[in-house]
Design an enzyme around this catalytic site. Structure first.
Site, PDB file in Angstrom:
ATOM      1  N   SER A  81       0.830  -1.204   0.000  1.00  0.00           N
ATOM      2  CA  SER A  81       0.000   0.000   0.000  1.00  0.00           C
ATOM      3  C   SER A  81       0.861   1.249   0.000  1.00  0.00           C
ATOM      4  O   SER A  81       1.970   1.260   0.548  1.00  0.00           O
ATOM      5  CB  SER A  81      -0.902  -0.002   1.240  1.00  0.00           C
ATOM      6  OG  SER A  81      -1.502   1.262   1.442  1.00  0.00           O
ATOM      7  N   TYR A 112      -2.366  -0.178  10.076  1.00  0.00           N
ATOM      8  CA  TYR A 112      -2.543  -0.722   8.723  1.00  0.00           C
ATOM      9  C   TYR A 112      -1.250  -0.596   7.930  1.00  0.00           C
ATOM     10  O   TYR A 112      -0.768  -1.558   7.328  1.00  0.00           O
ATOM     11  CB  TYR A 112      -3.683   0.003   8.011  1.00  0.00           C
ATOM     12  CG  TYR A 112      -3.780  -0.326   6.537  1.00  0.00           C
ATOM     13  CD1 TYR A 112      -4.156  -1.601   6.114  1.00  0.00           C
ATOM     14  CD2 TYR A 112      -3.488   0.629   5.563  1.00  0.00           C
ATOM     15  CE1 TYR A 112      -4.232  -1.916   4.770  1.00  0.00           C
ATOM     16  CE2 TYR A 112      -3.566   0.327   4.221  1.00  0.00           C
ATOM     17  CZ  TYR A 112      -3.938  -0.945   3.825  1.00  0.00           C
ATOM     18  OH  TYR A 112      -4.002  -1.258   2.488  1.00  0.00           O
TER      19      TYR A 112
END
Length: 342
Positions: free
Chosen positions: A133, A158
């Site tokens: 990501s 995350y």
């Protein structure tokens, strides 16, 4: 890809389902196995609808409902099938959700990914492709973000799990000579996307006449990347595993690489919202006289957010002759048209 068996985890997800459809439509004599736990992080009806679209293709497709965090299940999949390529897209997504529900990130993003790595270790896959990501860049000041940049300062759990995936993949690549490619996705959007993403949430609220909050007073920038560009990048990458080589010490040089997949053109959030509004009106989702100004509120930045994301995509273009290029208006138009009839 001919004759290959491909495992796609997170197959009911936004990216996973679009990838599966592309593989089944464009490649002959391949077998695709999908696995997804169908969590209720967002409306499961959308996930089942995506799966129905895949089923309608009547191709070589098998779906397994289950979690990659369940090691015996993953082991069973690999024992019963000769898996050639793994595309690991299963993960608990979302920056802000990781602040309130950290357990699900550890389970899926760390334990689940470890199980995938172990399966690849013991069952000799040709190529592991996995989702990372743009969040790994944290609050890096240097832009555009390059895969050569140091990314040791995550601003959310995350992001930390995604950086951990890259480190774990590198270790397994080095120790067991597993060809692996990590893909850092930048703000993926499009029809039938994730309802927790800003463009989808904004639309839901505007349709209901509610006020939308535009964080960082609208000054944030995002490298919005259309779903078809993401899928194109994955398909090109998965066909070319990093080369296995031996170093001067006689040990394997890790067949390991990471790419950014982003539009290479960050958009100001206020501009993004304006285009979204125009396309929602054009598609008939909102009336032409919709008073947008009274339905927006500029607010400070949230915890875990970053002010800008901006992908350096030169390596992707160099190695695969491709970089995402769908204009934001074109992508949001397709989303608005889908939303009108969904």
């Amino acid at each position: 890809m001919k004759g290959k068996t491909i495992l796609v985890t997170g197959a009911a997800g936004f990216i996973g389902s679009n990838l599966v459809k592309r593989l089944l439509n464009d490649f002959d004599k391949i077998k695709v196995i999908g696995i997804d736990s169908i969590t209720d992080y967002y409306d499961v009806r959308l996930k089942y609808k995506r799966l129905q679209e895949i089923e309608s293709l009547s191709k070589e497709w098998t779906f397994i409902k289950g979690s990659i965090a369940v090691k015996p299940l993953i082991e069973e999949v690999f024992i019963e099938n000769k898996i050639d390529i793994v595309v690991n897209l299963a993960a608990q997504a979302g920056v802000r959700y990781s602040i309130t529900n950290p357990d699900s990130y550890i389970e899926s993003n760390l334990i689940g990914f470890y199980n995938i790595l172990e399966a690849c270790r013991h069952h000799a896959v040709e190529h592991l492709v996995y989702a990372s990501s743009s969040s790994v860049y944290g609050s890096n000041k240097k832009i555009p973000y390059s895969t050569d940049d140091k990314v040791d300062n995550p601003v959310s759990l995350y992001a930390a799990t995604k950086k951990s995936n890259e480190l774990m993949a590198h270790a397994y690549s080095k120790l067991y000579n597993i060809p692996s490619t990590g893909l850092r996705f930048f703000t993926v959007y499009g029809p039938a996307g994730r309802p927790d993403m800003a463009y989808f949430g904004f639309t839901d609220k505007l349709v209901k006449g509610e006020t939308i909050k535009i964080f960082n007073y609208g000054n944030s920038k995002r490298d919005f990347t259309y779903i078809d560009d993401i899928v194109e990048g994955i398909v090109r990458v998965m066909q070319h595993a990093p080369e296995k080589r031996t170093g001067e010490d006689g040990l394997p040089v890790p067949p390991y690489i990471i790419y950014n997949i982003g539009n290479n053109q960050p958009e100001n959030l206020l501009d993004f919202v304006t285009i979204l509004q125009e396309e929602l009106v054009r598609a008939g989702v909102l009336p032409e006289d919709y008073d947008f100004e009274v339905h927006k509120k500029l607010v400070p930045m949230q915890a875990g957010d970053v002010p800008v994301t901006y992908a350096e995509t030169t390596p992707l273009e160099r190695d695969f002759g491709f970089r995402p290029s769908t204009p934001l208006r074109e992508g949001l138009r397709k989303f608005a048209e889908w939303y009108k009839v969904k």
